[in-house]
Each structure stands twice: as C-alpha cells, then as structure tokens.
Design an enzyme around this catalytic site. Sequence first.
Site, PDB file in Angstrom:
ATOM      1  CG  ASP A 242      12.028  13.608   4.167  1.00 21.55           C
ATOM      2  OD1 ASP A 242      11.596  13.046   5.192  1.00 21.55           O
ATOM      3  OD2 ASP A 242      11.472  13.508   3.055  1.00 21.55           O
ATOM      4  CE1 TYR A 245      15.930  13.249   2.042  1.00 13.79           C
ATOM      5  CE2 TYR A 245      14.700  11.667   0.737  1.00 13.79           C
ATOM      6  CZ  TYR A 245      14.833  12.932   1.270  1.00 13.79           C
ATOM      7  OH  TYR A 245      13.881  13.875   1.049  1.00 13.79           O
ATOM      8  CG  ASN A 279       8.535  10.946   3.963  1.00 13.13           C
ATOM      9  OD1 ASN A 279       8.823  12.147   3.915  1.00 13.13           O
ATOM     10  ND2 ASN A 279       8.786  10.117   2.959  1.00 13.13           N
ATOM     11  CG  HIS A 374       5.070  13.415  -1.878  1.00 19.46           C
ATOM     12  ND1 HIS A 374       5.106  12.069  -1.561  1.00 19.46           N
ATOM     13  CD2 HIS A 374       6.349  13.793  -2.089  1.00 19.46           C
ATOM     14  CE1 HIS A 374       6.356  11.668  -1.578  1.00 19.46           C
ATOM     15  NE2 HIS A 374       7.124  12.673  -1.913  1.00 19.46           N
ATOM     16  CG  HIS A 403      12.320  15.694  -3.411  1.00 21.58           C
ATOM     17  ND1 HIS A 403      12.595  14.371  -3.628  1.00 21.58           N
ATOM     18  CD2 HIS A 403      12.031  15.803  -2.087  1.00 21.58           C
ATOM     19  CE1 HIS A 403      12.492  13.707  -2.494  1.00 21.58           C
ATOM     20  NE2 HIS A 403      12.142  14.557  -1.555  1.00 21.58           N
TER      21      HIS A 403
HETATM   22 FE   LIG Z   1       9.426  13.600   2.544  1.00 22.51          FE
END
Ligand SMILES: [Fe+2]
Length: 512
Positions: A242, A245, A279, A374, A403
């Site tokens: 990641d 973003y 992702n 998640h 996070h």
């Molecule tokens: Fe992620």
Amino acid sequence: MNVSIFTCFGIREATVHCLHKAFFIISLGFATRNFEAYLACGVNMVKSAPPPSPSLLFIAAGVALLLVLPCYGWKTSLYVRKLEKTVDMPLNADVFEVPPGYNAPQQVHITQGDHVGKGVIVSWVTPNEPGSSQVIYWKGNSTWKNKAEGKVTTYTYFNYTSGYIHHCTIHGLEYDTKYYYEVGIGLTVRQFWFVTPPEVGPDIPYTFGLIGDLGQTYDSNRTLTHYEKNPKKGQTLLFVGDLSYADDYPDHDNNRWDTWGRFIERSAAFQPWIWTAGNHEIDFAPELGETKPFKPFTHRYRTPFKASDSTAPFWYSIKRGPAYIIVLSSYSPYAIYTPQYLWLQAEFPKVNRTETPWLIVLMHSPLYNSYNYHYMEGETMRVMYETWFVQNKVDVIFAGHVHAYERSERVSNIAYDIVNGLCTPVSNPSAPVYITIGDGGNIEGLANNMTEPQPKYSAFREASFGHAIFDIKNRTHAHFSWHRNQDGYAVEADSLWFYNRYWHPVEEPGSI
Ligand SMILES: [Fe+2]
C-alpha cells in the site's frame, strides 16, 4: 537504546493489567461464594453455595497468582493519542516539490536488482521527454565511472498519461561499498548514492527498516522522518504494501502516484526499498476501462523477481546480508497448483540457514490480526501456507493492511483437519512471530477498534502511527523495535529480542 522507559512502562503496565485480572478473579470468588467460580473465572456461577474455607481461599489466591505469572506481553497498550483526521498533504507541499530544470529526473528510487545484493535497479521519471535511461555510477573512492543502460516506458490510466518512467539495472557491484550514481542529462543531472550490502553470510550485522501502508499525509511524512532520524539507522527498507493511496481519489488520480514518488525519493533514492504489493496497488477499475490489475505499480516499481525464478513481480525472494527475504502477494492466486504456490513450495528448500540464518517473510494482509478491520482477510493464505512457515522455522512475518501495530506470540494453528476440533492457536516454538506494521499514516486513518477480549496469541497491540526496525546482530540474535510517531526518535514503544529459530530456538523473553 535497547531498553527504553516505554518498554519498562510496558512491562509494568502489562503486570498491572494482569494483577487487575487476578484481583477480579479473587473478588468474583468472594462475591459468589462459590469455589468453582474461582476456577471458571466467573463463567458458571452457582446461586447457593457454602462459604469458602480459608484453605480454599488460599488455593484460589495461588491459582490467581499463577494466572499473573504468564501474563507478560498479552497487552493492549493504554497509550492515549490525539485522534485527528488524517489528510493528504496538498499538491504544493514542499515534500512534493518538482526538482528544478527542464525534464529533470524525479521520483528516483532504488531496489535490489538481483538475488544476492550485487545488483541495484535504479528507477526515475522524466516528465517532459524520454531523455536518457542511462545511469552513471562509480565507487566512492574511485574516479572511474561506469555506465548502465536502462529502458523507458509509459502508461495511460483512464484520462492520465504518465511521464517517461526509466528502469536501469546495475549488475556486478562490489559488496559493502558506497557508490555514487547520476541520472539525467545536460543541465539536469542529479546525483545520489547508495551502499551495497555486505556479502551474504551468517554473522553479519544488518539493519532493516519496516514501513507499511504509508500514503502521503502529514502523518506519512512524520513516519518517514522518524524512520530517517531513528538513531538505529535502517540500511534497507522492507515495505509491506500500500504505497500511494492514489486509488482513494476520483478516477484513481495517478498524479498522486507522482507526488508519492517525489515524497519518498529522499529515502528511496539512497537505500533500497523492497516492495510488497498491497490492495491499493491493484487499481482494478472496470468502470474506468482499467481492467489490468497492478498497472501503475508494475510500471513504476520494479522487483528482481526473475532472479529467484518467479514468474511475476509480486512474489519473489532476495538474500541480503544475513537474511533470506521471501515476498508474497496477498492479491495474486496462492491456492494449490497456482504459480505462486508452486514457486513458494520450491523456494523453501533453497533456503540455507547456514548461509542466511534469518528467514523473513513479507506480505500485505496479516495472517494473525485482532483488530476489527480486515478481520480474517488473511485466513485463506494462513490455511494454505502456515504449515510451511512452521515447518521451515520462519523467524518473523511482517504484514501491513491493518492501520495499526500488533505483535503476536509464537503461535501456530495447523492441527485442524476438519473433524478434530483443534482450531485454536497454540504456543509453538517453531512458529514465526507475526507483526502487523500497517501504521505508516495514510489517508484512511487509524484502525483503533480491536476485538475484545484480546486473543492470547496477541502479545502487544496499539493503534498509533509509526515504523519498526529489525536489527540483526548475528546468527542467533536480532533486536526488534517499534517506534510511534508521537515519541522522540530513539524511543522504543515496543521491543523484543528475537532468537533465531534455526540457531537458537529457545523461548524469547516476553513469549508465552
Ligand atoms: Fe491494504
């Protein structure tokens, strides 16, 4: 600083937490006047029972004390932070500044370029025209200059057209050597440097940094600054996925890939960043006509996957000093018979712990995660690969995605066979420690909602932004530390001495 006041505070805090638990259990026993309640922690209270005898009270106190002793490390940090909205830095922020000069190279970054650390991939973007894909490089103590030729590529994404993206692999470098390098031509040549790793071998100290889910907010900037200013200087950054973003913007605004590249240049041009796909690298958007996953990521960030016989840039391995690092993709097929599965199956026998004692795995989605974000997303990969991780005595698995920060005990959950009911994580000295370090500080904010009660496999968890350091000392010992952004640069908010699973597989202090 190996043991900070925060670490000491952590021990005290955990002990106080456990004493509270023990006191609660004793109190509960008095309240219910039922001895079973002592042992069952108040779950099965019986309405009428005789008062406990002094001897029963003594036994109950002993049981409570026993519950205190193994409690070290099973901790949710009580650290209180100011929760503010996390916003991206504006396009005119100084950290996004375009270097001066026509067509000046920007977004310069390096990564390992071969399997053993004698190669480097240099990447950069020229905004106006292709210019040159050549890298000039030389040893710090030499005036003899070498050239390497790279290639240039571009891509389009919806209504965005990229600049000219250059990738140039330098081979045949000497170990443990400082090199200077230049990219660009004419009046816009820019110079940087890097240090190659020591020769692959078992007792060489080497320090890795760890950042995940970085993004480009003010908090991201704090995380990167704290990493740079940490007195335990990371020599290579393991990035657990990641990146920019950009896909959080309308139409996945790829200009935010460019700003991110300029933001990280101050570190990534000088030390390799080892890439894991997250992702937010998928950028799959059929509504925009963008149906090729990982398009911006693969054009901008290269990995040396072919050097480890991988067939895709998302899973690969490198050796670096005393470490063997396996990078996996949570977002590529990993079931049996898939390319990633077959590659990983063939990979483990190649790891020689006499040459590289430390076996590290990177992935994006954590396999053990006790936050309400998640949750269980890593479960299918855990089912597929955890047995291999335990059999091959992986030392540590780093992930991001959530996070926040979390460190597990050495546990495994590999006994289940559909019918035996053995589906609870158990202590296992051959198992890796699982560390979630997805707390880089991106625009989506902190994951501060945790599952309660804290599972026993979870040793320490805290919702704060930060980074970590994995400091390998020799074949038996490595020191891990997590650093939150609110603290001074040297402060360790959580730390653990790792004992190598192959050379020194004894219980670490703080383990259950
Ligand atoms: Fe992620």
